[in-house]
Every structure is written in structure tokens, then in C-alpha cells.
Enzyme design. Sequence first.
Site, short mmCIF file in Angstrom:
data_model
loop_
_atom_site.label_atom_id
_atom_site.label_comp_id
_atom_site.label_asym_id
_atom_site.label_seq_id
_atom_site.Cartn_x
_atom_site.Cartn_y
_atom_site.Cartn_z
N ALA A 20 1.51 -2.50 -8.06
CA ALA A 20 2.02 -1.21 -8.58
C ALA A 20 0.94 -0.55 -9.44
O ALA A 20 1.19 -0.10 -10.55
CB ALA A 20 3.30 -1.44 -9.39
N GLY A 21 -0.29 -0.53 -8.90
CA GLY A 21 -1.38 0.18 -9.57
C GLY A 21 -1.38 1.63 -9.12
O GLY A 21 -0.35 2.16 -8.68
N HIS A 27 -0.34 32.26 -23.80
CA HIS A 27 1.11 32.07 -23.75
C HIS A 27 1.70 32.91 -22.64
O HIS A 27 1.32 34.08 -22.50
CB HIS A 27 1.75 32.48 -25.08
N ASP A 66 -18.66 2.87 -7.09
CA ASP A 66 -17.73 1.74 -7.09
C ASP A 66 -18.43 0.39 -7.03
O ASP A 66 -17.83 -0.64 -7.35
CB ASP A 66 -16.79 1.83 -5.88
P1 FAD Z 1 -17.43 5.21 -1.30
O1 FAD Z 1 -16.67 6.46 -1.41
O2 FAD Z 1 -16.72 3.99 -0.92
O3 FAD Z 1 -18.60 5.51 -0.25
C1 FAD Z 1 -19.51 4.56 0.17
C2 FAD Z 1 -20.14 5.03 1.47
O4 FAD Z 1 -21.23 4.20 1.77
C3 FAD Z 1 -19.20 4.95 2.67
O5 FAD Z 1 -19.33 6.11 3.46
C4 FAD Z 1 -19.69 3.73 3.43
O6 FAD Z 1 -19.44 3.83 4.83
C5 FAD Z 1 -21.17 3.79 3.12
N1 FAD Z 1 -21.86 2.51 3.20
C6 FAD Z 1 -21.54 1.35 2.60
N2 FAD Z 1 -22.48 0.41 2.82
C7 FAD Z 1 -23.43 1.01 3.58
C8 FAD Z 1 -24.65 0.55 4.14
N3 FAD Z 1 -25.11 -0.67 3.93
N4 FAD Z 1 -25.37 1.43 4.88
C9 FAD Z 1 -24.93 2.71 5.08
N5 FAD Z 1 -23.78 3.18 4.58
C10 FAD Z 1 -23.06 2.33 3.84
N6 FAD Z 1 -10.75 8.30 -7.11
C11 FAD Z 1 -10.57 9.38 -7.88
O7 FAD Z 1 -11.40 9.65 -8.76
N7 FAD Z 1 -9.48 10.19 -7.73
C12 FAD Z 1 -8.54 9.94 -6.80
O8 FAD Z 1 -7.57 10.69 -6.68
C13 FAD Z 1 -8.70 8.82 -5.95
N8 FAD Z 1 -7.79 8.53 -5.01
C14 FAD Z 1 -8.00 7.45 -4.19
C15 FAD Z 1 -7.03 7.17 -3.24
C16 FAD Z 1 -7.18 6.08 -2.41
C17 FAD Z 1 -6.12 5.77 -1.36
C18 FAD Z 1 -8.35 5.26 -2.52
C19 FAD Z 1 -8.55 4.09 -1.60
C20 FAD Z 1 -9.31 5.53 -3.47
C21 FAD Z 1 -9.13 6.63 -4.33
N9 FAD Z 1 -10.06 6.94 -5.33
C22 FAD Z 1 -9.86 8.01 -6.14
C23 FAD Z 1 -11.26 6.12 -5.53
C24 FAD Z 1 -12.48 6.81 -4.90
O9 FAD Z 1 -12.24 7.01 -3.52
C25 FAD Z 1 -13.72 5.96 -5.11
O10 FAD Z 1 -13.89 5.70 -6.48
C26 FAD Z 1 -14.96 6.68 -4.59
O11 FAD Z 1 -14.84 7.01 -3.24
C27 FAD Z 1 -16.20 5.80 -4.79
O12 FAD Z 1 -17.32 6.50 -4.39
P2 FAD Z 1 -18.63 5.74 -3.91
O13 FAD Z 1 -19.58 6.80 -3.48
O14 FAD Z 1 -19.07 4.77 -4.92
O15 FAD Z 1 -18.20 4.87 -2.63
P1 NAI Z 2 -5.33 -1.03 -9.24
O1 NAI Z 2 -6.28 -1.93 -9.89
O2 NAI Z 2 -5.04 0.29 -9.82
O3 NAI Z 2 -3.91 -1.75 -9.05
C1 NAI Z 2 -3.77 -2.97 -8.38
C2 NAI Z 2 -2.49 -3.60 -8.86
O4 NAI Z 2 -2.20 -4.70 -8.02
C3 NAI Z 2 -2.58 -4.13 -10.28
O5 NAI Z 2 -1.49 -3.66 -11.02
C4 NAI Z 2 -2.56 -5.65 -10.10
O6 NAI Z 2 -1.93 -6.31 -11.17
C5 NAI Z 2 -1.77 -5.78 -8.82
N1 NAI Z 2 -2.03 -7.00 -8.07
C6 NAI Z 2 -3.23 -7.60 -7.84
N2 NAI Z 2 -3.04 -8.70 -7.07
C7 NAI Z 2 -1.72 -8.79 -6.81
C8 NAI Z 2 -0.92 -9.69 -6.06
N3 NAI Z 2 -1.44 -10.73 -5.42
N4 NAI Z 2 0.43 -9.47 -6.02
C9 NAI Z 2 0.99 -8.42 -6.67
N5 NAI Z 2 0.27 -7.53 -7.38
C10 NAI Z 2 -1.07 -7.70 -7.44
O7 NAI Z 2 -5.89 -0.90 -7.74
P2 NAI Z 2 -5.40 -0.01 -6.53
O8 NAI Z 2 -4.11 0.63 -6.84
O9 NAI Z 2 -5.52 -0.86 -5.33
O10 NAI Z 2 -6.53 1.09 -6.50
C11 NAI Z 2 -7.91 0.72 -6.32
C12 NAI Z 2 -8.81 1.63 -7.07
O11 NAI Z 2 -8.80 2.93 -6.50
C13 NAI Z 2 -8.42 1.76 -8.52
O12 NAI Z 2 -9.36 1.07 -9.29
C14 NAI Z 2 -8.45 3.21 -8.83
O13 NAI Z 2 -9.40 3.47 -9.80
C15 NAI Z 2 -8.85 3.91 -7.52
N6 NAI Z 2 -7.85 4.95 -7.26
C16 NAI Z 2 -7.82 6.02 -8.10
C17 NAI Z 2 -6.88 7.00 -7.93
C18 NAI Z 2 -6.85 8.12 -8.90
O14 NAI Z 2 -7.80 8.28 -9.65
N7 NAI Z 2 -5.80 8.92 -8.91
C19 NAI Z 2 -5.89 6.95 -6.86
C20 NAI Z 2 -5.99 5.76 -6.06
C21 NAI Z 2 -6.97 4.82 -6.26
#
Ligand code: FAD
Ligand code: NAI
Length: 478
Positions: free
Chosen positions: A189-190, A451, A319
Site C-alpha cells: 500500500a505504497g 482570492h 533511480d
Molecule cells: P527510468 O525512467 O527507469 O529510465 C531508465 C531508462 O534507461 C529506460 O528507458 C531503460 O530502458 C534505459 N536503460 C536501462 N539500462 C540501460 C542500458 N544498459 N542501456 C541502455 N538503456 C538502458 N515519479 C514521479 O516523480 N511522479 C510520479 O507521478 C510517478 N509515478 C510513477 C508511477 C508508476 C506506475 C511508476 C512505476 C513510477 C512512477 N514514478 C513517478 C517514478 C518515476 O517513473 C521514476 O522515478 C523515474 O522514471 C526514474 O527516472 P530514471 O531516468 O532514473 O529511470
Molecule cells: P513504495 O516503496 O512506495 O511502497 C511499497 C510498499 O510495499 C511499502 O509500503 C512496503 O511496506 C510494501 N511491501 C514491501 N514488500 C511487501 C510484501 N512482501 N508484502 C506486502 N507489502 C510489502 O513503492 P511502490 O509503491 O512500489 O513505488 C515504487 C516507487 O515509485 C516509489 O519509490 C515511488 O517513489 C515511485 N512512485 C512515485 C509516484 C509519485 O511520485 N506519485 C507514483 C508511483 C510510484
Amino acid sequence: MKDYDVIVIGAGPAGYVAAIRCAQHGLKTACIDSGVNSKGNASLGGTCLNVGCIPSKALLESSELLECCQHDTAAHGIKVSNVTLDLATLMQRKQQVVDELTGGVATLFKVNGIVLYTGHGKLLADNQVEVSLNKGNSKQIITATDIILAPGSLPRAIATAPYTDDKIVDSTAALSFDKVPKRLAIIGAGIIGLELGSVWRRMGAEVTLLEAGKDFLPAVDQSIAKQASKILTQQGLSFYFACQVNSTEIKKNKVSIQYTHAGKAKTETFDKVVVAAGRSPNTNNVFAPESGLICDPHGYIEVDTQCRTRLAHVYAIGDAVRGPMLAHKGEEEGVMVADLIAGHFAQVNYETIPFVVYTHPEIAWCGKTEQQLKSENIDYKTGTFPFASNGRARAMGQTQGFIKTLADAKTDRILGVHMLGPHVSELIAQAVIAMEFNSSSEDLAMTMFAHPSLCEVLHESALDVFGKAIHKGKAKKS
Ligand code: FAD
Ligand code: NAI
């Protein structure tokens, strides 16, 4: 003579922003990205644009509109009947948003003269990079003076709920279900659990979140978390905290989950299960052993505060390195590293990273929580103000939540701002700017806000730090 000034591996928000800023500095820049779309074509933007921030927000927007048409228009005197969901069109729209934005990054690469290699990049020794192109299976070695690693992250799998073809899935698959599951379980529930749980609940699924931790969003200020948990439960999300998933089994096209909760072993059956238990750095096969790079025990590439790795001229961002996994954090690291390579001073202020959970109402914060201030023995003052007492929120019919401003008891410097309410993903920027400029709560209190607007709630919360909120019944004594 090197082939490029800079090679960036990965074109997610961290990598593509770094590449663009390098090109803006006049550096000869190449970027290698392995990401492709369902048609096998290059699709830049990484997790964020393809399977993260953007598609999830498109789904949140559409599902919110659906819920609004179903439940909220009547109070405005607008009668809407026969509201139905066309999931295929909704998904097409989501994909169109993704395609437009990923195409936009490709255009930015072209106009900035960035050379794109669509394939896998691997750091070798002496600033050489091996590129394995997606098409044609060919390999080549390219070199650069500086190299930026931005390989991002991947969903974390858990042993007790291994992924299957289409029943136990990760967040990527949960963005593209072709029908609304009747019963959906989400493990974790993250942030992903709450956002995607909200999406599918609004579309009609019965959503259960199985969370290992004992508290709802422990990193969030607990007064905000408490109210948010209540509201989301009222909306219909079912939470099981301190819940241990023991095993899963596919039975008759359904998933049976065995879990332990409140000391009792239980079994429940679901149509789909989403594992949203965090993400892991994607650092496998990004560098060869002879490069000399190493990861920490959790797989993150070790960097200093300016994203320098242990190797000269090799940086890592996004990341794949320490800190929250957020697109904007990676983007700012990309800009910082590009500026450093170009010989400028640059840094990221990790103290003012904004966080947003895009539920309804939204949750947003920056700086320290009350629980952090207490554990660090920092003396602080508090001001709060509810959206229910704000004219704009009332006119919108969105009165849930409040804003809390925390300021240092002696200096009055703002230490943290915490929000639950409508559009707080936008309002939090005002708090970030205030904190970035080391503002006091009095600075915010003495600033004029339009406002009627939602940002008046931030203003009043700052006034409340001194017991001077205008529209609050019980003002504190000064
Ligand atoms: P990534 O976006 O993962 O990009 C890495 C890229 O590198 C990819 O295209 C991959 O294919 C490529 N790559 C990897 N290894 C290699 C290699 N060896 N050679 C060539 N290419 C390679 N964050 C927010 O701030 N706000 C949000 O609302 C939000 N919502 C999210 C919702 C979901 C469902 C998920 C899963 C994540 C969300 N995030 C959100 C997190 C966000 O997507 C990541 O923090 C962000 O994309 C990280 O950016 P990055 O450039 O580090 O890596
Ligand atoms: P998260 O770290 O937010 O939540 C994962 C949750 O799973 C935690 O509460 C943890 O306690 C629980 N968990 C871990 N192992 C478990 C298990 N075996 N059984 C039950 N619960 C378990 O990670 P999440 O939601 O997967 O998102 C990944 C990343 O993507 C986050 O770090 C977040 O920063 C980014 N993200 C950001 C968004 C935004 O900025 N709005 C939206 C979505 C993702």
C-alpha cells in the site's frame, strides 16, 4: 580523440534531461536507450513516460472523470444518465498521451543534435562504452570524455507472489488491463498501490491492499496520513496492515492468496493481483567488472552528493542511485551533472524535494514531518488550516483535507509543509519555493494570495503559526 564529449546511458527523465542540458552546453552528446514500445520502436522517456508517471496520471484523470460523472454532477444540478465505461477508448487515450510525450523527447533530441543509439549500453574500462543495437544485433564500442549512467529501476518481485503471465502482475501490466477485474488485490500500500488502487476502484473493481508495514504511509506526516487513510477507506479501498503474504496459487483462472493478518491465517481469491512492493535499481549489466565500478549491497551505484561515482568522469543519476525514486529528483540530478561536466558549479537541494501521491484528495509534502522533528529534538511551531473553510474549495465542492506548516520555534524558518486536499500537487510548489529561499512562516503569512483560490489555505496555515488565521474559529492566543 574520443567519439563524444558525453555519453548518457538511459533516456528516462534523469538521462534525457542530462543529455539535453549537455547539448545546450555545446557538448557533443550521445544517448543510448534500450526502451521500445509495443511496436518495437524506440520510445524515449524511460519508466516515467512509458509505464510510470504519465500513463498512471492519464488513468487517474480518466477514472476521476468517470467517478465525477457517476456521483458528483447531481449536486451541481446536472443530470447525467447512462454513464458507461469504454475501457478500450480510455486505454487508447492513455497511449496517445504517452506516444505524444515520448515522441516529444525524440524531437528534442533531434533539435539539440543528440545522437541516439537504440540498444543496450555497457560501461567498459577507460571510458569506453559497448553498444548492442536493438536492430541487427550488432555491437560497437564508442568513447567519451564523460559518461553518465541513468539506467533507472525495475519493479521489485517478491518470492511469495511470483509474476505469472497475466494474473499476478507488476505495475506495468496494471496500467493496461483489458477489462476491469472484479476483485483486485494489491500487494503493497505504497504510492503505486494507492494510485493504481484508486484507478481500478473508480472503474468498478473491489480493491484490497495487503501491506506488510503496520502503518499507512509511514513517511508522511502522521496527521495527514491518518485523515487520508480514513478518506480512502471511505471511498472503498480495503486495507490490511501488518499483513504477511505467505503464498499464492492460480486456481481456475483466479489467484488464491494465503496471508496472515492479525494473527490469523486467511485465504482469499482474486481475479488479478498487482505486486507493488517497491522498485529496485536496474544496475545489472550496465557496467563490466573491468570498468572498476561497484554497487552497494542493495544494487545502487554509489555516488557522492554531486552524483560522482568512484571513477573519474563517470557519473550516475536517477533511480539507480540513493534518494527517493522520483522523476523530478532524477531530472535535477541530470541538470546538475551536465552543468558540472561543462565546468559550472551545480548542486541539488535534497532537503526540498516535493513528494505527491495522486489520490483524490491528493497528498503532498516537502521538508520534515512532525514525527521527524520530534525524533531530532527540534523545537517547532505548527499552523494548520482546513480546505472546508476556504471559499474556492467550497465552490468546487472539494472540502476534504488541510494544510500544515511547520516552522522553527526560534528562527521561524519553514521546516516542512504538509498537504491533503484538492490540487495540492500544484500548491506544494509554493511551499518548495518558500523553503528554497529559506522563508519564514511570517514571510508566507505576509504574502498576498489571490482570492478565491486554494492557495489561501497555505496562507492561512502560515498565519495560524502565530494564531492569526483569519477564517479560523478558534484562533490561538499570541
Ligand atoms: P527510468 O525512467 O527507469 O529510465 C531508465 C531508462 O534507461 C529506460 O528507458 C531503460 O530502458 C534505459 N536503460 C536501462 N539500462 C540501460 C542500458 N544498459 N542501456 C541502455 N538503456 C538502458 N515519479 C514521479 O516523480 N511522479 C510520479 O507521478 C510517478 N509515478 C510513477 C508511477 C508508476 C506506475 C511508476 C512505476 C513510477 C512512477 N514514478 C513517478 C517514478 C518515476 O517513473 C521514476 O522515478 C523515474 O522514471 C526514474 O527516472 P530514471 O531516468 O532514473 O529511470
Ligand atoms: P513504495 O516503496 O512506495 O511502497 C511499497 C510498499 O510495499 C511499502 O509500503 C512496503 O511496506 C510494501 N511491501 C514491501 N514488500 C511487501 C510484501 N512482501 N508484502 C506486502 N507489502 C510489502 O513503492 P511502490 O509503491 O512500489 O513505488 C515504487 C516507487 O515509485 C516509489 O519509490 C515511488 O517513489 C515511485 N512512485 C512515485 C509516484 C509519485 O511520485 N506519485 C507514483 C508511483 C510510484
